[in-house]
Design a protein around this motif. Structure first.
Motif, short mmCIF file in Angstrom:
data_model
loop_
_atom_site.label_atom_id
_atom_site.label_comp_id
_atom_site.label_asym_id
_atom_site.label_seq_id
_atom_site.Cartn_x
_atom_site.Cartn_y
_atom_site.Cartn_z
N VAL A 137 68.71 -112.16 120.83
CA VAL A 137 67.54 -112.73 121.16
C VAL A 137 66.55 -111.68 121.33
N GLY A 138 65.26 -111.61 120.85
CA GLY A 138 64.15 -110.87 120.86
C GLY A 138 64.28 -109.93 119.46
N GLN A 139 65.23 -110.40 118.65
CA GLN A 139 65.40 -109.41 117.38
C GLN A 139 64.31 -109.86 116.59
N ILE A 140 63.49 -108.86 115.81
CA ILE A 140 62.62 -109.15 114.93
C ILE A 140 62.98 -109.23 113.39
N VAL A 141 63.11 -110.19 112.63
CA VAL A 141 63.83 -110.36 111.39
C VAL A 141 62.84 -110.69 110.25
N LYS A 142 63.27 -110.23 109.12
CA LYS A 142 62.39 -110.74 107.74
C LYS A 142 63.05 -111.89 107.45
N ALA A 143 62.20 -112.91 106.85
CA ALA A 143 62.73 -114.04 106.43
C ALA A 143 61.70 -114.94 105.41
N LYS A 144 62.31 -116.03 105.12
CA LYS A 144 61.43 -116.74 103.97
C LYS A 144 61.68 -118.33 104.67
N VAL A 145 60.41 -118.74 104.15
CA VAL A 145 60.24 -120.31 104.63
C VAL A 145 61.03 -121.20 103.65
N ARG A 146 62.14 -121.83 104.21
CA ARG A 146 62.96 -122.61 103.34
C ARG A 146 62.38 -123.96 103.02
N LYS A 147 61.75 -124.55 104.38
CA LYS A 147 61.33 -126.03 104.08
C LYS A 147 60.08 -126.14 105.12
N VAL A 148 59.14 -127.00 104.63
CA VAL A 148 57.74 -127.06 105.78
C VAL A 148 57.84 -128.27 106.16
N GLU A 149 57.83 -128.69 107.53
CA GLU A 149 57.71 -130.14 108.22
C GLU A 149 56.37 -129.96 108.71
N ASP A 150 55.95 -131.26 109.12
CA ASP A 150 54.91 -131.24 110.14
C ASP A 150 55.22 -130.74 111.52
N PHE A 151 56.44 -130.60 111.86
CA PHE A 151 56.71 -130.31 113.45
C PHE A 151 56.75 -128.60 113.24
N GLY A 152 57.06 -128.11 112.24
CA GLY A 152 57.49 -126.68 112.14
C GLY A 152 58.01 -126.51 110.70
N VAL A 153 58.58 -125.03 110.42
CA VAL A 153 59.12 -124.61 109.23
C VAL A 153 60.45 -124.08 109.69
N PHE A 154 61.29 -124.38 108.57
CA PHE A 154 62.65 -123.84 108.62
C PHE A 154 62.82 -122.62 107.70
N ILE A 155 63.35 -121.46 108.40
CA ILE A 155 63.20 -120.34 107.79
C ILE A 155 64.59 -119.69 107.79
N VAL A 156 65.17 -119.07 106.65
CA VAL A 156 66.28 -118.45 106.52
C VAL A 156 66.06 -116.90 106.48
N VAL A 157 66.82 -116.18 107.30
CA VAL A 157 66.93 -114.88 107.39
C VAL A 157 67.41 -114.22 106.02
#
Length: 1778
Positions: A1311-1331
Motif C-alpha cells: 500500500v502506498g507504492q507507486i507503480v507504472k501501468a497500462k490501461v487494460r480496459k475502460v468502463e464508465d465507473f473507472g479503468v482497469f489497469i495492469v502493472v
C-alpha cells in the motif's frame, strides 16, 4: 649604332690598313656594300652576339697560348663557324629560302646578311662613350620552350606514340604531357576512300546510317598498334565543348606530315611517313605523297619489324619509315619500318648530309652540336644551320636529376631525335629529345635490367603510391617524384599538390622540398615523356574512382542524383554523380522495381542513392546503373563474364525483350541469356507477353552455357521445387528404355505423360501406331487424361528442359525390348534391317530417325519404284519405316539406307590379304603384312584426343595409341589432368604393334582380325614392355589383388568412373574410391575429367564376368564394411540420399545407411540445418554408435568428429545424462510438443522435459503457438534425478539472463507504492489497469480516484493502452484485488524532488554580447598604444574561440526537450520587458505557478496523453511541456498529432512569451525537417520568420540542418542571409558563415570562406573592419582546415596599418602562443617590446614573455627576457620618461 658606324668606317678605307691587319682571317671574307648594311641593320631588340663573346662564353677554358710563327688567332670553334657559314650559303640557295637576320644568317638583303654575321678576331670598344657596351648588339639567346596548349598551333608537327585505339579515332601521346586525336578520315587518302566506298554501298542498299554508327569493316586495331611511333600534323586546337577543355585534332596523312620534303632533298636516313597502297608478295607499295605521281615507296616485308605481320597489313595503314635508299632510276624509294633497326643510332641511322633544312622534321635522328646548356635544358645546332632545343623533360634532366651543364659541354656533339617543330618561330627551330626510348623508337621500359617491363604494368593508372619521393622541384611548375620503382617517375603539377593554392615551390624548404615523401595518386601516363601524371590533392586521394575503367561492373556504388533528364525516346532517366567527373545514367527501366508515375518526387537533386553498375563503356565514358533494390541488394555474385558462369548457378537478371516464345534476360556487362517460355514457370504458359513485363527482375538458373559463342539458356524453375528425385530419375532414363506413366495433358497433336518424380514425356500423334494417320487419331481419341500409358519407348532426352520424347510404335517397342533399337551410331551394322520413323523429307531424299536422334539417309534412288512418283514419296512425318543399312561412313558418322532388295552381295576383304604401304613413316614397312605383333616401328601423330593418339604409319595405314599405353611410369606424366597435352601433332614417336582396333565397337582385337577396307592398328609406346607373343599381353587372369596400375579415365558414369589400364583391359572405380579428398567428388567431371591419369590399386577381379574393380583412394574402401566389423570412431565417406527437416539420410555402402540427426550435424547448433545438404552430396561421417541387434548405426557429421578433435565446439555432444549438472546452460532441439510441456533432444539418448511453468516467466495463455518440432531452444538444467525418466530443464529468462528483473507478484505489492501501468480496459465507473513487468497484477481505479474534481466521462480521459502512473490504495489478499489511485496529488511529493534536480541540470542558454566586440568598440575611442595594456592574452584567446560561430551557438533546441527543462521564473525574467507593471505581473504569475501543484512534473514525467493534458492546464505557456508532448507523440509514430500539438501550442501560448514560442517553432521545424519534404520545411520556416526574430530563426534553422547532416541546406540559409541587408552589417554573421565553410561543410571550402572577407567589408560598418579582419585571421589559426601562414599575413597587415593598437598585437600573440611555433612567439614578443611602451604596458608584456619562456621550459630564455626588461627600464630612465 656606334658599332655599325665603326664597322662602316673600317671598311671604307681598306688601303690604310697595315699588313698585320690584313692577316686577320675575318677581314679576308668578301663583303658587300656597307652602306646597304647600315640601311638594313637589325633592330637593337635582337642584337647579334660578337665572336669575342662567343669565344669567351663557349670555349673560355679551352683557349690556347698564342703559337709562334704567326699562326691563326682563331679558335677551333671560330674555324667551324666560318666553315658552317660557307655551307649555309649553298644549302639556302638550294632550299630557295631567305635566312632571317635573327641568327646572323639573313638573306633578306646582302647588307643585312653581312651585318648579321659576327666578325672574327678581337675588336676594341671605343672609349668615347661609356654607353658603348649597351649599344653593341649581342647574340640573342635561344629560348628553350616545351609544347603546351598555348604554344601548339595549327601546322605544328610532332612525333607521337599511339596510346589508345578506339573504333572512331586514334589517341596519340604527344611530348610534354599532351595528347591528340586522329579521326578516321585524317589517316590516309587510301583509308578515306575505303570509308567513302562503304558509305556509298550502305546508302545504295538503303541501310539506315546513324551518326554514331561505327564502320564494321574497318577496325583501327588491325591497322595500328599501341606504342607505334607516328608523325602527326596539328590541324586544330579548338575547345572540346563536351569536356570543357581543349582538344588537339591531328592528322597523320602523308600529304601533311611530309610537307617540305621533295624528291630533290630526300636524303638517306631521313624519316618519311607513308601509307600502304597495296600489299604485294614481297612487300608493301607505299604512298609518300611527294611530288610526282611516279615516285613511290617500297617497304620490304623483311623491314616491317617483329610487331607487324606482312599478310595482315591492310591498305590505308600508315607507317613512319626511314629512307634506306633509292633505286637506280630514282622512281622507287626504299623504306624501312623496322624501328629496332632504325632506332639503333650506333649505326649511321641519322642524317649526316642534307640539302635543305626542311628534312629535319619530327622523327628524324640528327647529330647535334651543343652551343649552350643549363642545369635542365640543352641548346644546339643541327648541321650548324638549324637551332634545336631540349626541354627539361626531353633533355633527361627530370629523370636523372643531373646538372646538364656539367654533362653536356658546349662544342660537343650528341645524338638527338626531332620531336616537334615551331612553325611560327623566327628563326626556325625544332624541339629534340635525348631520351633513350625516343632515340631508339621503342616503348619505354622500367625496372631492373633483367626484369624490365612497362611502367603501367608496374604502377597501374588510378593506383595510389604511399611514399612518392620528391627528386626535383620546378618552383613555378611542379614536382618530379620517384614512385618507388627503378626508372618510374611521376610529375605533379603545382595545381595538383593540394586542394588549396600554392604560389611557388622551394627545393630546400616547405612541405614539398627535395627528399620529402608524399602520398600520390596516379592520373595518367605519357608514353612519349615516360612520365606518370600524379596528384597529391587530398580530394583526389580520397576519390573512389578516377576513371570509368576503375569502376568494376556489378559493383555497388553510392552517388548523388545530379538531375532527372528525358532520353531520346522521351522516357525519364536519372543522372547520378559517382565521383568528380564521373556520372552514370539510370534508364527508366532501372529506376525502381516498380514503375514510377512521378520519378521527379523520388529523385531530387542532391539525394544520395545506392546503385549497382550494369555496364561501362570507357570509350564513350558511359556508365549504366540500376537502382532496383532486387539487383542492388542481391547477395549473388554478379554475372559479368560468361567464363565465370557455370551450369546450375543462380542469379538475378532483367527482362529486356519479351516475346511469346520466351524472353531475353540481361545481366551485367554484355552477358545475356535466353529464357524459353517452357522454363518460365512450373505451370504451363502459352504466351510469355501475358505474364511478364519488360524491366521485370527474375531469378534464374543456368541450364546450359556455350562460353565461346556467348550463348546461355536459363530457367526460372526452382530446382528444389521437385527435389533431387526428379534429377535422379531423369538421369536414370536412357533412350531405348521401356517406361510407363500417366497422361496429364492432351491436345490434338500430342499427349503429355508424367513418368514419375516430376519427369514429363511428350508422345506425338505420329508415334501412336505404325499405321495410317487415321489410325493414329483414332488411338489418340481413346487416350484419357489421368489414364495410364504402359510400355512406351523413350526415344530422346531433352537435357535443357529435362523432358523426354516417347513412342508407342510397335516396331520400335519390339526392337527396344530385343535391345536392337539404334540409340547410338556404334550400334549401326551394315546389311541389317532397321526400324525408324520419318524425320524430314526433301525432293531427293528422306531423313530417317532412330533413337537418341541418330539419323540415316534414304535417297530417292533407294526407294521402291511405286513410291518415287508419289508426292513426298507417299510419306509423312513420324511415319514408320523399315530399311536396310547399305553403307557406313565411320569418320563422318553417317550411314545410308535402302528400301529396295539387294541385287548382289558385297565383297569383303579377306584377313589374309595385305596392302602395300604408301609413303610409310618407317621405310622398312613395305606392306601391312610387315606390321606383325610386337613389331617396333615409327608413327606420326595426326591428332591428339583426350584418351588416345591417332597416328599414321603410312598414308594409307592408320593407328591408335591408347593413353594407357603411352607412359611407363607415373612420373613421366607432366599434367595429370591432361596427360596427352605433352604430345603435339606431326611428332614422330616409336611404337609397337599390339593388335587391331574395332572402330565400330571401340574394342581391342587380336592382330589376326584384320577386317575392313582401312584397318586401324592398336599400338603401344611403352618402352619397358616385352612383347614376344600375344600371350605377353595383359589379361584379367594375370591381374592380382592389390596390384597397382596407371589408369586413364575413359568415361564417367552415375556411380562409377570407367578407366583403362591397357589397350585391352578396362576397369571401374566407385565414386567414393576416387580420392581420399571427398571435396573433389563434388564435381567429378571437373576434378577427374575424361583422359586424366590415376594411380589405382586392384580391389576385386572377376575373370568369369570380366569385371575389374579398382580404387584410387589410399584408405580401405567402405564398400566391404558391414555392421559386424563397423567400429565406433570410424570416419567414412558417405553419400546423402535423403534430406528431411530433422535429419539427413546417408548411404555408406549397400550394407550400411543411417540418419544423421540435428544434434550431430554441427558443433554449433545454429549451423545444424539439413537444408544445407542436397541428395547426392558426398560427406564424411563418423560412427558414434553401432546397434547390431536392432541393425542401427549412429552417425555424426560434426567437424570435431570427422576433421579434428581440437576444433571449437559450441554445443558439446551429450551422450549420457551424467554429463549434465544443475544450473548448466545447454541447447537442444524440440522433439515433441505435448499438452503438459516440451520434450527437448539434447543428445542421441538424452532428452529433457520442460514443464509449462518453466517455459516462460510471464503467463502465456496459448504457449504452444511459440514452439514447433526441431526448434532450437536454450535452457538451464534444474533437475537431474537418475531415477526420473528425463532431465528437467527451464527456459525462463530469469534463470538465463544475468540482468533479469523478476516480475512483480501480488505479494510484492505494498500500500502506498507507486507503480507504472497500462490501461487494460475502460468502463464508465473507472479503468482497469495492469502493472508493468508483473505477473498479471491488475486492479481497478475508480472514477472518484482519478482526479481531485469530478470526472464525468472516463472514456474521454483514458483509452485502452494508455501508460499511467498509479498509487496502490488498498489490497484485498482474500479476494486478490488491488485498488489504485491516479490522482496527481498521490505522487506529488516525489515529483517535486525530481523537478528540482531537473531544473538545476538543464537551462536555456543566454545570448551574451561578445567580449571581443566590446573591446573593439572601446579601442576605437583611443588611438594610444597603452590603452589595452591590461588585456589578458590567455583570456583573449579563449574569447575568440567562443565567438567564432555565434550563429551556431545561439540558444539551441534539443529534440528530446531536455534543454528546455528550465524553471518558470527564469523563463519569465528572460521574456519580460523593463517596465514595473510587467515585472509585477510576472511575480504574480510565478507565485501562482508555485501554488498550482499540477504544474510540476513527477520524477518520471508524464506517461500518457491524459498526463500531458492535465499538466498543460496548469502550464499553458511552458514550451518545455509542449515540446515533450510533441516528443511523446513522435515516439508513438504519431507524426501528424505531434504537428497538431505544435500548432495548438502556438495558438494557446501568450503572444508576449516570445522566447517560449520561439522554442515551439524550433521544435516544429525539427519535426518537419525529419518527416516532411523540403517544400513543407521551407513553408514552415518562412512562417516562423514572420512571427519571430528573423535573424534568430535563421540561426536556429542552420543549427537544425547541421544536426541532421544537411550542410548543403544550411549553406543555402547562409546564402540567403548574406543577401539580406538587415543581417549583413553584423560581423558575427560573416564570421559564422566562414567558420561553417571551413569546418562544417564537407569537403571544406576554404576558397569560398576567404572570399567572404572582401564582401563582408562592403556590408559591415567601417568602424568594425579591423575587428572583422582580425577575426577572419584568427579562423585561419584555429580551424583545422585553416592556413596559419595566411593568418599571419593578415595580422602583419593589421599591425602595419595600426601599429599602436595593442588589442591587435595581443590577439596576434595569443594565437601564436596557442597555434604557432616557439620561434614565431619569441619573434613577436621582441617586436612588441621594441616599440614605444608605457611603463605599465611594458611591465605586463615582459612579465607575460618571461612566464611563457618558463612555461616552455626555456630557462635561458627567461633570463634573456629579464635582461631585456632591465635594459628597457634603464633606457626609459635615461630618456626621462615616467
Amino acid at each position: 649604332m656606334a658599332q655599325f658606324k665603326r664597322k662602316a668606317d673600317h671598311d671604307a678605307a681598306p688601303a690604310k690598313k697595315d699588313k698585320s691587319a690584313s692577316t686577320d682571317r675575318s677581314a679576308k671574307r668578301p663583303r658587300k656594300s656597307n652602306s646597304a648594311a647600315d640601311q638594313n641593320a637589325p633592330a637593337p631588340s635582337s642584337p647579334a652576339k660578337t665572336p669575342e663573346d662567343a669565344q669567351v662564353s663557349l670555349l673560355k677554358n679551352e683557349e690556347r697560348s698564342f703559337p709562334r710563327g704567326g699562326a691563326s688567332v682563331l679558335t677551333p670553334l671560330e674555324h667551324k663557324q666560318i666553315q658552317i657559314k660557307a655551307n649555309q650559303d649553298v644549302l639556302f640557295e638550294h632550299s630557295g629560302q631567305n635566312r632571317s637576320g635573327a641568327d646572323g644568317l639573313s638573306d633578306e638583303g646582302s647588307e643585312a646578311g653581312e651585318e648579321g654575321a659576327p666578325r672574327a678576331g678581337k675588336k676594341r670598344r671605343s672609349k668615347k662613350s661609356k654607353k658603348a657596351p649597351l649599344d653593341e648588339p649581342e647574340e640573342k639567346r635561344i629560348r628553350v620552350e616545351g609544347l603546351s596548349y598555348k604554344r601548339i598551333v595549327r601546322g605544328t608537327m610532332v612525333l607521337a606514340q599511339v596510346s589508345e585505339i578506339t573504333s572512331r579515332d586514334l589517341v596519340l601521346s604527344l611530348p610534354n604531357n599532351l595528347s591528340g586525336f586522329v579521326s578516321l578520315t585524317a589517316i590516309s587518302s587510301k583509308l578515306t576512300a575505303r570509308i567513302e566506298k562503304l558509305v556509298d554501298e550502305q546508302e545504295a542498299s538503303g541501310a539506315e546510317q546513324s551518326d554514331g554508327e561505327d564502320f564494321e569493316d574497318i577496325d583501327l586495331k588491325e591497322l595500328f598498334y599501341v606504342g607505334q611511333y607516328l608523325r602527326a600534323y596539328v590541324t586544330s586546337t579548338g575547345d572540346d565543348t563536351s569536356k570543357g577543355k581543349k582538344r588537339i585534332e591531328l592528322s597523320i596523312d602523308p600529304k601533311l606530315v611530309n610537307q617540305g620534303i621533295t624528291k630533290s632533298n630526300l636524303t638517306v636516313h631521313g624519316m618519311v611517313q607513308a601509307s600502304v597502297i597495296s600489299n604485294e608478295d614481297h612487300g608493301l607499295v607505299m604512298d609518300m605523297s611527294l611530288e610526282g605521281p611516279d615516285l613511290k615507296g617500297f617497304l620490304s616485308k623483311s623491314e616491317l619489324g617483329r610487331n607487324i605481320k606482312h599478310s595482315k597489313v591492310q591498305e590505308g595503314a600508315v607507317f613512319l619509315c626511314m629512307v634506306s635508299g633509292l633505286n637506280t632510276d630514282g622512281r622507287i624509294v626504299k623504306l624501312s619500318a623496322d624501328h629496332e633497326k632504325v632506332g639503333n643510332l650506333k649505326k649511321t641511322n641519322y642524317v649526316t648530309d642534307a640539302s635543305a633544312i626542311d628534312v629535319f622534321i619530327p622523327g628524324t635522328a640528327v647529330d647535334m652540336l651543343i652551343t649552350d646548356s643549363t642545369p635542365t635544358t640543352v641548346t644546339g645546332k643541327i648541321m650548324g644551320l638549324l637551332d634545336a632545343t631540349a626541354d627539361n623533360v626531353h633533355s633527361g634532366a627530370a629523370e636523372t636529376g643531373q646538372d646538364l651543364s656539367d654533362k653536356y659541354s658546349p662544342g660537343s656533339k650528341i645524338k638527338a631525335r626531332v620531336v616537334y617543330t615551331f612553325p611560327d618561330a623566327d628563326p626556325k627551330k625544332v624541339g629534340v629529345s635525348l631520351l633513350e626510348h625516343v632515340l631508339s623508337l621503342s616503348p619505354r621500359m622500367s625496372g631492373k635490367s633483367r626484369e624490365k617491363k612497362s611502367a603501367v604494368d608496374m604502377v597501374p593508372i588510378s593506383s595510389t603510391v604511399e611514399e612518392a619521393k620528391v627528386i626535383s622541384v620546378e618552383p613555378m611548375g611542379g614536382l618530379y617524384l620517384d614512385l618507388g620503382f627503378k626508372g618510374v617517375l611521376g610529375y605533379a603539377h603545382i595545381s595538383r599538390l593540394t586542394d588549396g593554392r600554392i604560389e611557388r615551390l622551394s627545393e630546400d624548404s616547405g612541405a614539398y622540398k627535395i627528399g620529402s615523401k608524399h602520398r600520390a595518386r596516379i592520373l595518367s601516363y605519357n608514353d612519349m615523356d615516360g612520365l606518370f601524371q600524379v596528384s597529391l590533392e587530398q580530394k583526389v586521394l580520397d576519390q573512389v574512382f578516377l576513371r570509368v575503367e576503375d569502376i568494376p561492373i556489378g559493383k555497388v556504388v553510392k552517388g548523388k542524383v545530379q538531375k532527372l533528364i528525358i532520353d531520346k525516346k522521351g522516357a525519364p532517366a536519372v543522372l547520378v554523380e559517382l565521383a568528380e567527373g564521373i556520372t552514370g545514367i539510370v534508364p527508366e527501366m532501372h529506376l525502381a522495381d516498380v514503375h514510377l508515375q512521378h520519378p521527379e518526387r523520388k529523385f531530387r537533386e542532391g539525394v544520395t542513392v545506392t546503385a549497382r553498375v550494369l555496364s561501362t563503356d570507357p570509350e564513350q565514358r558511359r556508365i549504366r546503373l540500376t537502382l532496383k533494390k532486387s539487383l542492388v541488394n542481391s547477395e549473388a555474385e554478379p554475372w559479368t563474364d560468361y567464363s565465370t558462369i557455370s551450369e546450375g548457378a543462380t542469379g538475378p537478371g532483367t527482362l529486356v525483350d519479351i516475346k511469346a516464345r520466351g524472353a531475353l534476360v540481361q545481366f551485367f556487362g554484355d552477358v545475356k541469356a535466353w529464357l524459353p517460355v517452357a522454363e518460365m514457370s512450373e505451370a504451363y504458359i502459352d504466351d510469355a507477353t501475358r505474364h511478364f513485363q519488360k524491366g521485370q527482375v527474375v531469378n534464374v538458373r543456368v541450364v546450359s552455357i556455350e562460353r565461346e559463342e556467348g550463348r546461355m539458356l536459363v530457367s526460372c524453375k526452382d530446382p528444389d521445387s521437385v527435389g533431387a528425385e526428379r534429377e535422379s530419375s531423369f538421369k536414370s532414363l536412357n533412350p531405348g528404355d521401356i517406361v510407363q506413366g500417366t497422361v496429364i495433358e492432351k491436345s490434338a497433336e500430342s499427349a503429355t505423360v508424367d513418368l514419375g518424380h516430376g519427369v514429363k514425356g511428350v508422345l506425338r500423334l505420329g508415334h501412336l501406331t505404325d499405321g495410317s494417320e487415321k489410325k493414329d487419331r483414332h488411338t489418340m481419341a481413346r487416350i484419357r487424361v489421368g489414364g495410364p500409358l504402359e510400355d512406351v519407348v523413350l526415344i530422346e532426352k531433352h537435357y535443357k528442359s529435362r523432358t523426354v520424347t516417347l513412342s508407342n510404335k510397335p516396331s520400335l517397342r519390339k526392337d527396344a525390348q530385343a535391345r536392337r533399337l539404334i540409340t547410338d551410331f556404334e550400334a549401326v551394322r551394315e546389311g541389317e534391317i532397321v526400324h525408324g520413323f520419318v524425320r524430314g523429307i526433301t525432293p531427293d531424299k528422306v531423313f530417317v530417325e532412330f533413337g537418341a536422334r541418330v539419323v540415316g539417309l534414304l535417297y530417292k534412288s533407294q526407294l521402291p519404284v511405286e513410291m518415287v512418283e508419289i508426292p513426298d514419296f507417299g510419306l509423312r512425318k513420324d511415319q514408320s519405316i523399315a530399311a536396310r543399312v547399305t553403307h557406313i561412313d565411320a569418320s563422318q558418322e553417317r550411314f545410308w539406307l535402302s528400301m529396295t532388295a539387294p541385287d548382289a552381295k558385297q565383297l569383303r576383304i579377306s584377313s589374309g590379304s595385305a596392302e602395300a604401304t604408301v609413303n610409310a613413316i618407317d621405310k622398312d614397312i613395305k606392306s601391312t603384312a610387315d606390321l606383325a605383333f610386337g613389331v617396333s616401328t615409327t608413327a606420326r601423330i595426326r591428332s591428339v584426343k583426350n584418351t588416345q593418339l591417332n597416328v599414321q604409319l603410312a598414308e594409307n595405314v592408320m593407328g591408335r595409341i591408347s593413353a594407357a599405353e603411352l607412359f611407363d611410369s607415373w612420373d613421366e606424366i607432366r599434367d595429370k589432368k591432361h596427360p596427352l597435352q605433352q604430345f603435339s601433332m606431326n611428332e614422330i614417336i616409336t611404337v609397337k604393334v599390339l593388335g587391331m582396333h574395332d572402330a565400330r565397337n571401340h574394342r581391342f582385337l587380336p592382330i589376326t582380325h584384320r577386317t575392313g577396307k582401312v584397318p586401324t592398328f592398336e599400338l603401344t609406346a611403352k618402352t619397358k614392355t616385352d612383347l614376344a607373343s600375344e600371350a605377353d599381353l595383359l589379361t584379367l587372369d594375370k591381374i592380382a589383388l592389390g596390384s597397382s596400375f596407371l589408369a586413364i579415365v575413359n568415361n564417367i558414369g552415375e556411380s562409377f568412373v570407367w578407366v583403362n589400364i591397357s589397350a585391352n583391359i578396362r576397369g571401374r572405380i566407385e565414386l567414393l574410391d576416387l580420392s581420399d579428398d571427398l571435396s573433389l567428388l563434388a564435381n567429378v567431371e571437373e576434378n577427374f575429367p575424361v583422359g586424366s591419369a590415376l594411380k589405382v590399386r586392384v580391389k576385386a577381379v572377376d575373370v568369369g564376368t570380366g569385371k575389374l574393380d579398382l580404387t584410387a583412394a589410399s584408405n580401405p574402401s567402405a564398400k566391404s564394411l558391414t555392421l559386424a566389423n563397423l567400429k565406433v570412431g570410424m570416419v567414412l565417406p558417405a553419400r546423402v540420399t535423403k534430406v528431411n527437416e530433422s535429419s539427413i539420410v546417408v548411404h555408406v555402402n549397400d550394407n550400411i545407411a543411417g540418419p544423421v540427426y540435428l544434434p550431430q550435424l554441427a558443433d554449433d547448433y545454429d549451423n545444424a540445418k539439413p537444408s544445407n545438404y542436397r541428395p547426392g552430396d558426398v560427406v564424411r561421417v563418423c560412427v558414434i554408435e553401432v546397434d547390431i541387434p536392432n541393425k542401427k548405426v549412429g552417425l555424426s557429421t560434426r567437424p570435431s568428429k570427422v576433421l579434428s578433435s581440437s576444433l571449437v565446439v559450441k554445443d558439446p555432444e551429450i551422450t549420457d545424462r551424467s554429463q549434465l549438472h544443475i544450473n548448466q546452460v545447454v541447447r537442444g532441439f524440440v522433439m515433441h510438443v505435448a499438452d503438459n510441456g516440451l520434450f527437448v533432444r539434447l543428445g542421441p539418448h538424452v532428452d529433457a522435459y520442460v514443464r509449462i511453468a518453466e517455459i516462460s516467466d510471464a503467463f502465456i495463455k496459448d504457449w504452444k503457438v511459440g514452439f514447433h518440432v526441431d526448434q532450437l531452444v536454450e535452457g538451464k538444467i534444474i533437475a537431474n534425478n537418475p531415477n526420473a525418466k528425463n532431465v528437467q530443464m527451464s527456459l525462463k529468462k530469469s534463470l538465463l539472463e544475468k540482468d533479469y528483473i523478476p516480475p512483480l507478484s501480488f505479494d510484492d505489492v505494498k500500500v502506498g507504492q507507486i507503480v507504472k501501468a497500462k490501461v487494460r480496459k475502460v468502463e464508465d465507473f473507472g479503468v482497469f489497469i495492469v502493472v508493468d513487468n508483473s505477473n498479471n497484477v491488475s486492479g481497478l481505479c475508480h472514477a472518484s480516484e482519478m482526479a481531485d474534481g469530478r470526472v464525468d466521462n472516463v472514456k474521454e480521459l483514458y483509452k485502452e493502452g494508455d501508460a499511467v502512473k498509479a498509487r496502490v490504495l488498498a489490497i484485498n489478499p482474500e479476494k486478490h484485488r488491488v485498488n489504485f489511485g491516479l490522482k496527481y496529488v498521490y505522487i506529488n511529493q516525489a515529483a517535486d524532488e525530481d523537478m528540482e534536480d531537473a531544473s538545476s541540470v538543464s537551462a536555456v542558454e543566454e545570448i551574451v554580447e561578445d567580449d571581443d566586440m566590446r573591446s573593439v568598440k572601446s579601442a576605437e575611442s583611443d588611438e594610444e598604444f597603452g590603452v589595452h595594456e591590461d588585456v589578458d592574452m590567455d583570456g583573449e584567446a579563449t574569447r575568440t574561440e567562443t565567438s567564432i560561430m555565434p550563429g551556431l551557438s545561439a540558444p539551441g533546441f534539443d529534440w528530446t526537450g531536455a534543454t528546455l527543462a528550465f524553471d518558470d521564473s527564469k523563463a519569465a525574467s528572460d521574456s519580460g520587458s523593463d517596465d514595473e507593471t510587467s515585472k509585477k505581473k510576472k511575480k504574480h504569475k510565478k507565485a501562482t505557478i508555485k501554488e498550482d501543484l499540477t504544474g510540476d512534473l513527477d520524477a518520471q514525467g508524464p506517461q500518457s496523453v491524459a498526463d500531458y493534458e492535465r499538466l498543460l492546464l496548469g502550464q499553458p505557456n511552458s514550451a518545455k511541456l509542449w515540446v515533450r508532448y510533441m516528443v511523446f507523440q513522435r515516439e508513438l509514430n504519431e507524426i501528424e498529432k505531434a504537428r497538431q500539438i505544435a500548432r495548438r501550442a502556438l495558438a494557446t501560448m501568450n503572444p508576449r512569451e516570445e522566447k517560449e514560442r520561439l522554442d515551439v517553432w524550433t521544435a516544429l521545424l525539427h519535426l518537419e525537417n525529419d518527416f516532411s519534404n523540403d517544400d513543407i520545411v521551407g513553408e514552415v520556416f518562412k512562417e516562423a520568420c514572420q512571427f519571430n526574430d528573423a535573424r534568430e530563426m535563421h540561426e536556429r534553422m542552420i543549427k537544425i540542418y547541421i544536426s541532421s547532416a544537411k550542410p548543403a541546406r544550411a549553406d543555402s540559409i547562409y546564402q540567403a542571409m548574406i543577401k539580406n541587408k538587415s543581417f549583413t552589417p553584423d560581423p558575427q554573421l560573416w564570421l559564422s558563415y566562414a567558420a561553417f565553410l571551413m569546418s562544417t561543410i564537407q569537403p571544406p571550402s576554404q576558397a569560398r570562406a576567404r572570399a567572404l572577407l572582401p564582401r563582408a567589408t562592403q556590408s559591415v560598418p567601417e568602424s568594425q573592419h579591423r575587428y572583422l579582419t582580425s577575426k577572419f585571421a584568427a579562423l585561419e589559426f584555429k580551424l583545422p582546415n585553416g592556413d596559419s601562414e595566411r593568418g599571419r599575413t593578415i595580422f602583419e597587415g593589421l599591425v602595419s596599418a595600426w601599429p599602436n593598437k595593442g588589442d591587435i598585437w595581443d590577439m596576434y600573440l595569443a594565437l601564436e602562443i596557442s597555434h604557432g611555433g616557439e620561434n614565431n612567439v619569441r619573434d613577436l614578443f621582441e617586436r612588441m617590446t621594441k616599440g614605444k611602451l608605457k611603463k605599465r604596458r611594458g611591465e605586463t608584456l615582459f612579465k607575460k614573455w618571461r612566464g611563457w619562456e618558463e612555461t616552455v621550459g626555456n630557462a635561458k630564455g627567461a633570463e634573456r627576457v629579464t635582461a631585456l626588461e632591465r635594459a628597457w627600464v634603464e633606457r626609459r630612465e635615461g630618456e626621462g620618461e615616467e
